[in-house]
Design a protein around this motif. Structure first.
Motif, PDB file in Angstrom:
ATOM      1  N   MET A 122       0.833  -1.196   0.000  1.00  0.00           N
ATOM      2  CA  MET A 122       0.000   0.000   0.000  1.00  0.00           C
ATOM      3  C   MET A 122       0.874   1.255   0.000  1.00  0.00           C
ATOM      4  SD  MET A 122      -2.831  -1.060   2.888  1.00  0.00           S
ATOM      5  CE  MET A 122      -4.073   0.149   2.433  1.00  0.00           C
ATOM      6  N   ARG A 143      -2.882  -4.575   3.574  1.00  0.00           N
ATOM      7  CA  ARG A 143      -4.174  -4.479   2.890  1.00  0.00           C
ATOM      8  C   ARG A 143      -5.221  -5.284   3.665  1.00  0.00           C
ATOM      9  NH1 ARG A 143      -4.008  -1.951  -1.960  1.00  0.00           N
ATOM     10  NH2 ARG A 143      -1.949  -1.696  -2.912  1.00  0.00           N
ATOM     11  N   GLY A 194      -8.419  -3.067  -0.173  1.00  0.00           N
ATOM     12  CA  GLY A 194      -8.096  -4.437   0.183  1.00  0.00           C
ATOM     13  C   GLY A 194      -9.006  -5.403  -0.542  1.00  0.00           C
TER      14      GLY A 194
END
Length: 500
Positions: free
Chosen positions: A239, A265, A297
């Motif tokens: 991320m 995530r 996610g």
């Protein structure tokens, strides 16, 4: 001084509007009145604040008429986050702490009867909207709030820690300036190498991870659908800091933030009995649902057709636009919901339609009704449809260990980097002219796609989503243009239910 003003913040979706807690002390019958559209939890602060002040050795003005106003009056307020500012307002109005010491500070925290501060949800949301104000929160809430860039966050364990600091006295261990920590990517979930066989399903997971596409796994019980889904998050790229902040803010708002999961995530896997409100959010005031908790996610829906029809149909809009708006008569709240949908299902009620291992006991009408629980518009919005067959026992026992998640993730990251460098985001987010601008479709590939769309009676949405998948396959291959082989592979990931 009989009037004091303390700054705090309410929670309204992912917004944190400012609230001024005004406390006035006057002569009259002793009482403590709360006004300003306060919910039940806020009104209960009267007893918590009184006991907390007395048990902390501070004076509660029992001989005064106390009026507490939470302004603006038309803004709904809930939870116990206003306990601390109400207590400080009473202390300032009664002259126990200087009023000027409150300037430039914002406070939020629930008080126990002993005066200890308890965590409140939405700490990170408050700090993201706090601007230049210094924010005081309970220690656990302060640690998540400090993740906001340039935030000035202080944590306190007890009401007396806050009072001591405002009086200019040396603070104890309960008063701390909290600093942020940088996100560190860690592979989440078990390794895909544990799954033997299922080459096509693994390939589909790789494509889905590289392009941000939704994926539907269809197969008999025990074929490995859930096992594959549980390992999907280990293939996803790290991320960015902005994505981590957005995801953590939603978790903070729902009261589910875990510092150990910062930078990972999220994976949300609601049970198939979940209602539409639990899935997309709702309530009064509105709270985020499972799709928002899976922001940036994975949303894994096992036993896909067993979910309520209303819950599944509510997924259609967020799958397209990446957010969900919860509208109520008094207010509406918008929550982010840019998730990857990963769904698994059996092809029929007994689960063995099309299987070579066991005969199916279902009639064609039963199979049609079961698969008919998934509407055409919803299936259109899922980019990849993959059949997961049951492996023969001999192949299952003798198959070698598969490719590791780390090796696959390396290819996924490279493909995602190509897409971001080209158009600024994942291929799944491509729409309209932007999609046409990056396709670079070869003439033979264009002819093949046109023939497939015509023969299979695809909608425009299905055609465009096939193009996005083909673009991702080309990125995984390192190609600039989309060749016929890329389109042919993308075509086979549609309408798998009709093949069984």
């Amino acid at each position: 001084m009989t009037l004091a003003c303390v700054q705090s913040r309410a929670l309204l979706g992912l917004a944190a509007p400012a609230v001024t807690v005004e406390v006035h002390l006057a002569n009259g019958l002793p009482s403590l009145s709360l006004v300003g559209l306060a919910d039940v939890e806020v009104k209960e602060a009267r007893e918590r604040v009184r006991c907390a002040l007395q048990n902390s050795g501070l004076e509660f003005p029992n001989n005064k008429r106390i009026t507490v106003n939470l302004a603006p009056a038309d803004l709904p307020k809930d939870s116990g986050r206003f306990d601390l500012p109400i207590a400080l307002g009473i202390l300032a109005a009664s002259g126990q702490i200087p009023l000027e010491a409150l300037h430039g500070w914002e406070f939020a925290g629930e008080l126990s009867l002993s005066g200890a501060l308890r965590p409140v949800r939405g700490g990170l949301v408050s700090s993201l909207h706090g601007g230049d104000q210094r924010l005081v929160l309970p220690l656990d809430s302060a640690r998540e709030a400090a993740l906001a860039p340039a935030a000035q966050v202080f944590g306190a364990a007890h009401l007396l820690d806050v009072v001591a600091h405002l009086l200019g006295q040396p603070g104890g261990e309960g008063w701390q300036r909290i600093t942020a920590q940088a996100p560190v990517h860690r592979a989440s979930g078990p390794d895909l190498a544990d799954v033997k066989g299922q080459v096509q399903a693994k390939r589909a997971l790789e494509i889905a991870a590289a392009g941000g596409h939704g994926l539907l796994l269809v197969g008999p019980p025990g074929a490995g659908k859930s096992m594959l889904a549980q390992r999907f998050s280990s293939l996803l790229p790290a991320m960015t800091e902005q994505e981590a902040l957005e995801s953590a803010a939603v978790a903070s708002l729902a009261g589910r933030f875990d510092p150990q999961e910062w930078g990972l995530r999220p994976t949300s896997a609601p049970h198939h009995t979940a209602s539409a409100v639990a899935l997309v959010g709702g309530g009064s005031p509105p709270r985020p649902g499972a799709i928002s908790l899976a922001h940036h996610g994975v949303l894994f829906l096992d036993e896909f057709p067993e979910f309520a029809r209303s819950a599944l149909e509510a997924l259609r809009e967020p799958l397209e636009n990446g957010h969900i708006t919860i509208a109520r008569a008094a207010l509406s709240s918008q929550f982010p919901a840019r998730f990857q949908l990963l769904a698994a299902m059996n092809p029929c009620p007994c689960g063995f339609h099309g299987s070579t291992q066991r005969p199916c006991r279902c009639s064609p009408q039963q199979i049609g009704r079961y698969q008919g629980k998934l509407s055409g518009p919803l299936l259109d919005r899922i980019d990849l449809h993959v059949h997961v067959p049951a492996l023969p026992a001999q192949e299952l026992l003798q198959a070698p260990t598969g490719e590791s998640s780390a090796a696959i993730r390396q290819r996924v990251v490279q493909a995602r980097q190509r897409a971001v460098a080209r158009q600024g985001g994942a291929n799944q987010q491509l729409h309209g002219q932007q999609l046409e601008a990056v396709l670079q479709l070869e003439p033979a590939a264009h002819a093949l796609l046109h023939k497939a769309a015509e023969r299979l009676a695809w909608s425009a949405r299905a055609t465009h989503r096939t193009l996005r998948v083909a673009r991702t396959i080309a990125d995984l291959a390192g190609g600039e243009g989309i060749a016929s082989a890329h389109v042919a592979e993308a075509i086979q990931y549609r309408n798998v239910l009709l093949k069984n």
